[in-house]
Write a protein that holds these residues in place. Structure first.
Motif, PDB file in Angstrom:
ATOM      1  N   ARG A  84       2.628   9.658   8.015  1.00 27.42           N
ATOM      2  CA  ARG A  84       2.813   8.348   8.661  1.00 27.42           C
ATOM      3  C   ARG A  84       2.120   7.271   7.816  1.00 27.42           C
ATOM      4  N   LEU A  85       0.908   7.586   7.360  1.00 31.56           N
ATOM      5  CA  LEU A  85       0.166   6.627   6.528  1.00 31.56           C
ATOM      6  C   LEU A  85       0.933   6.322   5.255  1.00 31.56           C
ATOM      7  N   TYR A  86       1.527   7.362   4.674  1.00 30.88           N
ATOM      8  CA  TYR A  86       2.285   7.176   3.424  1.00 30.88           C
ATOM      9  C   TYR A  86       3.501   6.284   3.664  1.00 30.88           C
ATOM     10  N   LEU A  88       3.783   4.016   5.942  1.00 29.22           N
ATOM     11  CA  LEU A  88       3.362   2.654   6.281  1.00 29.22           C
ATOM     12  C   LEU A  88       2.783   1.919   5.080  1.00 29.22           C
ATOM     13  N   THR A  89       1.983   2.616   4.246  1.00 25.70           N
ATOM     14  CA  THR A  89       1.268   1.906   3.185  1.00 25.70           C
ATOM     15  C   THR A  89       1.709   2.325   1.795  1.00 25.70           C
ATOM     16  N   GLY A  90       2.425   3.450   1.675  1.00 27.43           N
ATOM     17  CA  GLY A  90       2.832   3.898   0.348  1.00 27.43           C
ATOM     18  C   GLY A  90       1.717   4.588  -0.420  1.00 27.43           C
ATOM     19  N   LYS A  91       0.567   4.820   0.229  1.00 29.39           N
ATOM     20  CA  LYS A  91      -0.546   5.491  -0.453  1.00 29.39           C
ATOM     21  C   LYS A  91      -0.941   6.746   0.306  1.00 29.39           C
ATOM     22  N   GLU A  93      -4.149   7.681   0.292  1.00 26.57           N
ATOM     23  CA  GLU A  93      -5.613   7.551   0.266  1.00 26.57           C
ATOM     24  C   GLU A  93      -6.013   6.603   1.369  1.00 26.57           C
ATOM     25  N   PRO A  95      -7.922   3.420   2.800  1.00 26.33           N
ATOM     26  CA  PRO A  95      -8.345   2.170   2.151  1.00 26.33           C
ATOM     27  C   PRO A  95      -9.856   2.150   1.960  1.00 26.33           C
TER      28      PRO A  95
END
Lengths: 100, 218
Positions: A84-86, A88-91, A93, A95
């Motif tokens: 999900r994080l990937y 949303l943010t493309g990373k 890692e 922040p």
């Protein structure tokens, strides 16, 4: 040193490796793997210490079996969150926070 | 700097803890003696199964609840489908998966049955079932799950519900999950059968729900 104590010592080393990995690695997938190594270390300590006198104790073994299944569920949940994080943010890692 | 500190800290932790374990006094409570003394009244012959489903059945009940919760949270997060193109599965893998899947189901049933008197039981059987589903998915014989329908939902929750129903039914006789010794055997087998199916589906779902992609959306 009995076989049980040897297992427990290896478990302690695995746990410490896992802790260092969780603290030092940035990539979240590696961090999840390190967390799993940590968990395996804890399970090994539990089972190893329980049979250090040569007699296997079924109670810690059953607890560890329960723990393994819960760890699998937690890992799957963590992977879902990472995906999900990937998205949303493309990373992959977390922040960096600059001093608070 | 941070790296050095963490490595030093971890090394100190290892040395201290192993040192402490080396001169640890023997445990003052001998649980294995208590388990083997009560084994005849537990309904099963293998001590680990007896602990999991009888003496500490409460833990196992909560464990299946935790698994179900993890699956529900994954469904709630709402996974966006990926657009990665996966390489097509090779015919060799497909043929092997077709051969292995029925065998894995037989192994799962065997593990479930043998849990009463040898190492085995619902969790191992469920894991084998889930592995069969994942293998079939990787061989592209089983599509990823979009959203579970009613039957799948019943299968996913069934093990927990059966376990909960037995636990609640036993509440009228006194304590939670305190089986009467003469009926403990079939009650544990009933719970374990439900657990096997649900665990297989839940563990497979953790993979199949996460790995759905655009190709499965039809």
């Amino acid at each position: 040193m009995s076989a049980g104590l040897l297992f427990a010592s290896v478990g302690v080393i695995l746990f410490a490796l896992g802790v260092a990995g969780v603290l030092l690695l940035g990539h979240l997938l590696r961090r999840i793997l390190a967390f799993n190594v940590m968990g395996s270390g804890a399970f090994l300590v539990l089972v190893g210490l329980a049979q250090r006198n040569g007699i296997a104790d079924p109670v810690p073994q059953a607890m560890v079996l329960t723990g393994i299944v819960v760890a699998v569920a937690a890992t799957a949940l963590a992977l879902a969150l990472v995906r999900r994080l990937y998205v949303l943010t493309g990373k992959i890692e977390l922040p960096q926070d600059d001093e608070g | 700097m941070k790296r050095l500190l963490v490595v030093l800290g971890a090394a100190c932790f290892v040395v201290l803890l192993i040192g402490a374990m080396l001169d640890l006094a023997p445990a003052s409570i001998a649980l294995h003696a208590a388990v083997s003394a009560n084994l005849p009244s537990s309904g099963v012959e293998h001590p680990v199964t007896a602990v999991l489903l009888n003496f500490r059945g409460y833990d196992t009940l909560l464990e299946i609840a935790v698994l179900l919760l993890a699956l529900i949270v994954i469904l709630a997060i709402g996974i966006d489908s990926t657009t990665d193109v996966r390489p097509a599965a090779s015919p060799v893998l497909q043929a092997l998966a077709r051969l292995a899947a029925p065998l894995m189901i037989v192994v799962a049933v065997y593990l479930l049955w043998v849990g009463a008197f040898r190492p085995g039981g619902a969790f191992q059987a469920g894991a084998v079932l889930a592995a069969a589903a994942v293998l079939l998915h990787l061989a592209e014989l089983l599509p990823g799950w979009q959203s579970p329908g009613l039957r799948l939902r019943l299968g996913l929750a069934g093990g927990f519900l059966i376990f909960l129903a037995v636990a609640a039914g036993l509440l009228f006789q006194g304590a939670l999950l305190e089986y009467p010794p003469e009926q403990a055997g079939w009650m544990i087998l009933l719970i374990e059968s439900g657990l096997t199916v649900s665990l297989g589906l839940i563990l497979a779902g953790l993979f199949l729900l996460l790995s759905r992609d655009d190709g499965d959306r039809s």
